[in-house]
Design an enzyme around this catalytic site. Structure first.
Site, PDB file in Angstrom:
ATOM      1  N   LEU A 197      48.992  -9.444 -10.037  1.00  0.00           N
ATOM      2  CA  LEU A 197      47.758  -8.759  -9.636  1.00  0.00           C
ATOM      3  C   LEU A 197      46.574  -9.714  -9.499  1.00  0.00           C
ATOM      4  CD1 LEU A 197      48.023  -5.468 -11.752  1.00  0.00           C
ATOM      5  CD2 LEU A 197      48.816  -5.904  -9.426  1.00  0.00           C
ATOM      6  N   SER A 198      46.837 -10.987  -9.235  1.00  0.00           N
ATOM      7  CA  SER A 198      45.735 -11.930  -9.016  1.00  0.00           C
ATOM      8  C   SER A 198      45.072 -11.700  -7.661  1.00  0.00           C
ATOM      9  CB  SER A 198      46.234 -13.370  -9.125  1.00  0.00           C
ATOM     10  OG  SER A 198      47.229 -13.633  -8.152  1.00  0.00           O
ATOM     11  N   TYR A 233      49.617 -26.167  -0.023  1.00  0.00           N
ATOM     12  CA  TYR A 233      50.362 -24.928   0.195  1.00  0.00           C
ATOM     13  C   TYR A 233      51.598 -25.176   1.053  1.00  0.00           C
ATOM     14  CZ  TYR A 233      51.278 -20.321   2.294  1.00  0.00           C
ATOM     15  OH  TYR A 233      51.871 -19.174   2.764  1.00  0.00           O
ATOM     16  N   GLY A 245      46.825  -9.094  -5.524  1.00  0.00           N
ATOM     17  CA  GLY A 245      47.337  -7.769  -5.183  1.00  0.00           C
ATOM     18  C   GLY A 245      46.621  -6.687  -5.966  1.00  0.00           C
ATOM     19  N   GLN A 252      50.487 -17.799  -4.142  1.00  0.00           N
ATOM     20  CA  GLN A 252      49.183 -18.084  -3.542  1.00  0.00           C
ATOM     21  C   GLN A 252      49.419 -18.324  -2.050  1.00  0.00           C
ATOM     22  OE1 GLN A 252      46.201 -19.464  -1.743  1.00  0.00           O
ATOM     23  NE2 GLN A 252      47.434 -21.272  -2.177  1.00  0.00           N
ATOM     24  N   ASN A 254      51.052 -16.204  11.692  1.00  0.00           N
ATOM     25  CA  ASN A 254      49.842 -15.545  11.181  1.00  0.00           C
ATOM     26  C   ASN A 254      50.031 -14.034  11.111  1.00  0.00           C
ATOM     27  OD1 ASN A 254      48.868 -18.274  12.166  1.00  0.00           O
ATOM     28  ND2 ASN A 254      46.994 -17.467  11.244  1.00  0.00           N
TER      29      ASN A 254
END
Length: 310
Positions: free
Chosen positions: A34-35, A142, A37, A77, A170
């Protein structure tokens, strides 16, 4: 009827995939820290655990009575720009999480993993459709982490875990986090419409390949039905080559909202342009995008306006 585990179930792509699995009558278990979301995204009917996939202790509650038919690894992330803020956090959420999940698959007897990789693994490419055999020289932490995870998946195939890595281009559509102004080109620009000014980092002649969320979900589901996709990395694109200025023109047309467009600056690790060669995904996955960019933007804007009116 199968039983599937989705990591990142409270996020944009994970929740859309979770709903599709439940609609097909499957059992669904999910995990999310839930960072980025939200609990309201977790589909009704799913068994949900709050936990961090980058930490080994998070997996104890996920052990099933019977093996999962497949694991969809969506968590992590998801911004190239944000990865420059804390590369170690990015490594843990995107790469260590993949290793933990592969070890977990061994323990619980799951033989199938489908991984959400990214077009960021490619780095700068010529102005032509990018195929899966193009050299990978990622420009962001990333992208490096996503590419490393693909290699870990390949190594674990010797332990009997069949994997597919979907290199998503994208992704956009209803359900995207409209408050995150550092991830998602379409959602960022659409969110700025209400301010009357769209501030673009970079030049208008940059280009991308935009893929609608429903097409992405179908690509993940197709992995369950096409054995030819096992052991593969596959591009999942949608619109083909679209210039940033073309995207903005279309967005302004769809919304009918007056807005100025300002260009300036740039984003760390940003690629100038990339779009997908979809031949291999079509052959191995039966994948062909169904949504054009204008219809996708129209649907997303209607969802966004309805949400904003609440």
């Amino acid at each position: 009827m199968g039983h599937y585990l989705v990591t990142g179930l409270a996020g944009f792509i994970g929740s859309a995939l979770g709903r599709a699995l439940l609609e097909r009558g499957h059992f669904l278990t999910g995990i999310d820290n839930l960072s980025t979301g939200f609990m309201e995204n977790v589909p009704a009917g799913a068994e949900f655990f709050r936990g961090d996939c980058g930490r080994e202790e998070s997996y104890a509650g996920l052990l099933p009575k019977h093996p999962y038919d497949a694991i969809f690894h969506i968590a992590g992330q998801s911004s190239g720009e944000v990865s420059f803020d804390d590369p170690l956090y990015d490594l843990r959420t995107n790469t260590a999480s993949t290793l933990h999940l592969l070890r977990f698959a061994q323990i619980c007897g799951c033989k199938r993993i489908v991984y959400a990789s990214s077009m960021s693994v490619y780095g700068e490419q010529p102005d032509a459709p990018t195929s899966e055999d193009a050299p990978c020289r990622p420009l962001s932490f990333y992208g490096v982490g996503k590419l490393a995870s693909e290699h870990y998946l390949r190594i674990y195939e010797q332990y009997g875990i069949a994997s597919t890595a979907l290199r998503l281009f994208n992704v956009y559509g209803p359900g995207q986090n409209m408050g995150n102004m550092r991830q998602g080109m379409v959602s960022i620009y659409m969110s700025m419409l209400a301010e009357g000014t769209i501030r673009v980092k970079g030049r208008p002649d940059r280009y991308r390949d935009f893929v609608y969320i429903d097409d992405v979900v179908r690509a993940f589901l197709n992995c369950l039905e096409h054995k030819e996709s096992e052991g593969r990395v596959l591009n999942i694109g949608g619109s083909g080559k679209v210039l940033v200025r073309e995207l903005l023109d279309m967005l302004l047309t769809v919304s009918a909202d007056p807005a100025r467009v300002e260009y300036g600056g740039g984003t760390p690790g940003d690629m100038f342009g990339i779009y997908a060669d979809g031949e291999l995904a079509g052959r191995c996955l039966g994948y062909k995008p169904q949504f054009g960019l204008k219809s996708g933007l129209t649907a997303m804007y209607a969802w966004h306006k309805g949400r904003s009116a609440l």
